[in-house]
Design a protein around this motif. Structure first.
Motif, PDB file in Angstrom:
ATOM      1  N   TYR A   1      -0.554  -4.195 -57.533  1.00 10.64           N
ATOM      2  CA  TYR A   1       0.080  -5.415 -57.023  1.00 10.64           C
ATOM      3  C   TYR A   1      -0.227  -5.570 -55.537  1.00 10.64           C
ATOM      4  CZ  TYR A   1       3.604  -8.581 -55.229  1.00 10.64           C
ATOM      5  OH  TYR A   1       4.231  -9.606 -54.591  1.00 10.64           O
ATOM      6  N   TYR A   2      -0.622  -6.769 -55.174  1.00  8.61           N
ATOM      7  CA  TYR A   2      -0.809  -7.124 -53.771  1.00  8.61           C
ATOM      8  C   TYR A   2       0.066  -8.334 -53.493  1.00  8.61           C
ATOM      9  CZ  TYR A   2      -4.655  -3.888 -53.709  1.00  8.61           C
ATOM     10  OH  TYR A   2      -5.394  -2.747 -53.788  1.00  8.61           O
ATOM     11  N   PRO A   3       0.913  -8.294 -52.466  1.00 10.59           N
ATOM     12  CA  PRO A   3       1.885  -9.355 -52.243  1.00 10.59           C
ATOM     13  C   PRO A   3       1.283 -10.697 -51.827  1.00 10.59           C
ATOM     14  CG  PRO A   3       1.966  -7.773 -50.463  1.00 10.59           C
ATOM     15  CD  PRO A   3       1.038  -7.213 -51.509  1.00 10.59           C
ATOM     16  N   GLN A   4       0.048 -10.711 -51.380  1.00 13.00           N
ATOM     17  CA  GLN A   4      -0.555 -11.999 -51.024  1.00 13.00           C
ATOM     18  C   GLN A   4      -2.046 -11.946 -51.286  1.00 13.00           C
ATOM     19  OE1 GLN A   4       0.349 -12.883 -46.935  1.00 13.00           O
ATOM     20  NE2 GLN A   4      -1.672 -12.409 -46.217  1.00 13.00           N
ATOM     21  N   ASP A   5      -2.576 -13.079 -51.684  1.00 12.31           N
ATOM     22  CA  ASP A   5      -4.007 -13.181 -51.914  1.00 12.31           C
ATOM     23  C   ASP A   5      -4.646 -13.984 -50.776  1.00 12.31           C
ATOM     24  OD1 ASP A   5      -3.360 -15.829 -52.437  1.00 12.31           O
ATOM     25  OD2 ASP A   5      -3.655 -15.657 -54.595  1.00 12.31           O
ATOM     26  N   LEU A   6      -5.933 -14.189 -50.863  1.00 15.94           N
ATOM     27  CA  LEU A   6      -6.659 -14.889 -49.805  1.00 15.94           C
ATOM     28  C   LEU A   6      -6.135 -16.317 -49.625  1.00 15.94           C
ATOM     29  CD1 LEU A   6      -8.940 -14.934 -47.735  1.00 15.94           C
ATOM     30  CD2 LEU A   6     -10.486 -15.602 -49.596  1.00 15.94           C
ATOM     31  N   GLU A   7      -5.827 -16.998 -50.731  1.00 20.18           N
ATOM     32  CA  GLU A   7      -5.330 -18.373 -50.643  1.00 20.18           C
ATOM     33  C   GLU A   7      -4.032 -18.436 -49.837  1.00 20.18           C
ATOM     34  OE1 GLU A   7      -4.166 -22.174 -53.469  1.00 20.18           O
ATOM     35  OE2 GLU A   7      -4.498 -20.223 -54.397  1.00 20.18           O
ATOM     36  N   VAL A   8      -3.108 -17.523 -50.100  1.00 20.74           N
ATOM     37  CA  VAL A   8      -1.833 -17.494 -49.373  1.00 20.74           C
ATOM     38  C   VAL A   8      -2.078 -17.205 -47.895  1.00 20.74           C
ATOM     39  CG1 VAL A   8       0.357 -16.258 -49.132  1.00 20.74           C
ATOM     40  CG2 VAL A   8      -0.483 -16.871 -51.400  1.00 20.74           C
ATOM     41  N   CYS A   9      -2.966 -16.276 -47.626  1.00 23.14           N
ATOM     42  CA  CYS A   9      -3.282 -15.931 -46.242  1.00 23.14           C
ATOM     43  C   CYS A   9      -3.845 -17.140 -45.490  1.00 23.14           C
ATOM     44  CB  CYS A   9      -4.272 -14.775 -46.223  1.00 23.14           C
ATOM     45  SG  CYS A   9      -4.651 -14.174 -44.577  1.00 23.14           S
ATOM     46  N   LEU A  10      -4.738 -17.876 -46.127  1.00 21.36           N
ATOM     47  CA  LEU A  10      -5.328 -19.044 -45.481  1.00 21.36           C
ATOM     48  C   LEU A  10      -4.310 -20.172 -45.306  1.00 21.36           C
ATOM     49  CD1 LEU A  10      -8.851 -19.076 -47.154  1.00 21.36           C
ATOM     50  CD2 LEU A  10      -8.256 -18.336 -44.835  1.00 21.36           C
ATOM     51  N   GLN A  11      -3.392 -20.314 -46.260  1.00 17.84           N
ATOM     52  CA  GLN A  11      -2.339 -21.328 -46.113  1.00 17.84           C
ATOM     53  C   GLN A  11      -1.437 -20.992 -44.927  1.00 17.84           C
ATOM     54  OE1 GLN A  11      -0.509 -21.355 -49.987  1.00 17.84           O
ATOM     55  NE2 GLN A  11      -1.980 -22.827 -50.801  1.00 17.84           N
ATOM     56  N   LYS A  12      -1.122 -19.705 -44.762  1.00 18.56           N
ATOM     57  CA  LYS A  12      -0.321 -19.290 -43.605  1.00 18.56           C
ATOM     58  C   LYS A  12      -1.061 -19.605 -42.309  1.00 18.56           C
ATOM     59  CE  LYS A  12       2.378 -15.558 -45.642  1.00 18.56           C
ATOM     60  NZ  LYS A  12       2.614 -14.109 -45.649  1.00 18.56           N
ATOM     61  N   HIS A  13      -2.368 -19.403 -42.319  1.00 22.30           N
ATOM     62  CA  HIS A  13      -3.168 -19.672 -41.129  1.00 22.30           C
ATOM     63  C   HIS A  13      -3.140 -21.164 -40.771  1.00 22.30           C
ATOM     64  CE1 HIS A  13      -6.227 -19.571 -38.086  1.00 22.30           C
ATOM     65  NE2 HIS A  13      -6.995 -20.375 -38.790  1.00 22.30           N
ATOM     66  N   GLN A  14      -3.144 -22.024 -41.782  1.00 23.07           N
ATOM     67  CA  GLN A  14      -3.076 -23.469 -41.501  1.00 23.07           C
ATOM     68  C   GLN A  14      -1.757 -23.825 -40.827  1.00 23.07           C
ATOM     69  OE1 GLN A  14      -3.818 -25.242 -45.357  1.00 23.07           O
ATOM     70  NE2 GLN A  14      -5.940 -25.674 -44.822  1.00 23.07           N
ATOM     71  N   GLN A  15      -0.670 -23.158 -41.213  1.00 19.49           N
ATOM     72  CA  GLN A  15       0.637 -23.434 -40.635  1.00 19.49           C
ATOM     73  C   GLN A  15       0.788 -22.817 -39.246  1.00 19.49           C
ATOM     74  OE1 GLN A  15       3.256 -21.925 -43.649  1.00 19.49           O
ATOM     75  NE2 GLN A  15       2.752 -23.545 -45.090  1.00 19.49           N
ATOM     76  N   ASP A  16       0.177 -21.649 -39.055  1.00 24.25           N
ATOM     77  CA  ASP A  16       0.264 -20.938 -37.781  1.00 24.25           C
ATOM     78  C   ASP A  16      -1.126 -20.405 -37.450  1.00 24.25           C
ATOM     79  OD1 ASP A  16       0.915 -19.452 -35.541  1.00 24.25           O
ATOM     80  OD2 ASP A  16       1.759 -17.792 -36.679  1.00 24.25           O
ATOM     81  N   PRO A  17      -1.948 -21.200 -36.774  1.00 24.00           N
ATOM     82  CA  PRO A  17      -3.338 -20.816 -36.546  1.00 24.00           C
ATOM     83  C   PRO A  17      -3.502 -19.690 -35.514  1.00 24.00           C
ATOM     84  CG  PRO A  17      -2.888 -22.942 -35.543  1.00 24.00           C
ATOM     85  CD  PRO A  17      -1.638 -22.514 -36.250  1.00 24.00           C
TER      86      PRO A  17
END
Length: 123
Positions: free
Chosen positions: A83-99
């Motif tokens: 199990y990994y709590p976040q995937d690449l898509e989630v990481c990139l979405q976080k980056h869009q919110q907080d660059p």
């Protein structure tokens, strides 16, 4: 069999009205393919397949409507993996919110994806 360490996830393969034996075969093939790969830091380790078995009603109630309408909860198959709590898509979405990621960190993520794909293609 080795003992599972840490957290794990179960990827459920829904049958969508297909005979359970076909779904079991597909899940076993997917597991065999991934399990035969040499370890790689960017590819999830799989532990095995589970099922066919019934999905508990409480879990089935949370599933998308399309799945409920076109599948049987009685004969699901799963692939057990790390199990990994976040995937690449989630990481990139976080980056869009907080660059706050640097260009170097974004390049590193892209490189990780490319290295994983190269590893999959190689084997």
């Amino acid at each position: 069999d080795r003992k599972l360490q840490g957290e794990w996830a179960l990827k459920v393969v829904i049958n969508y009205g297909v005979d359970a034996s076909v779904i079991v075969s597909v899940a076993v093939q997917e597991h065999s393919c991934i399990a035969s790969l040499p370890p790689h830091r960017n590819i999830v380790e799989v532990f095995g397949t589970i099922g066919p078995a019934a999905i508990p009603q409480a879990v089935f109630d949370l599933c998308p409507q399309l799945m409920k309408e076109s599948s049987s909860r009685q004969e699901a198959v799963g692939i057990l993996m790390q199990y990994y709590p976040q995937d690449l898509e989630v990481c990139l979405q976080k980056h869009q919110q907080d660059p706050s990621l640097s260009a170097c960190e974004i390049f590193g993520m892209c490189l990780d994806v490319l290295l994983a794909l190269r590893h999959l293609q190689r084997y």
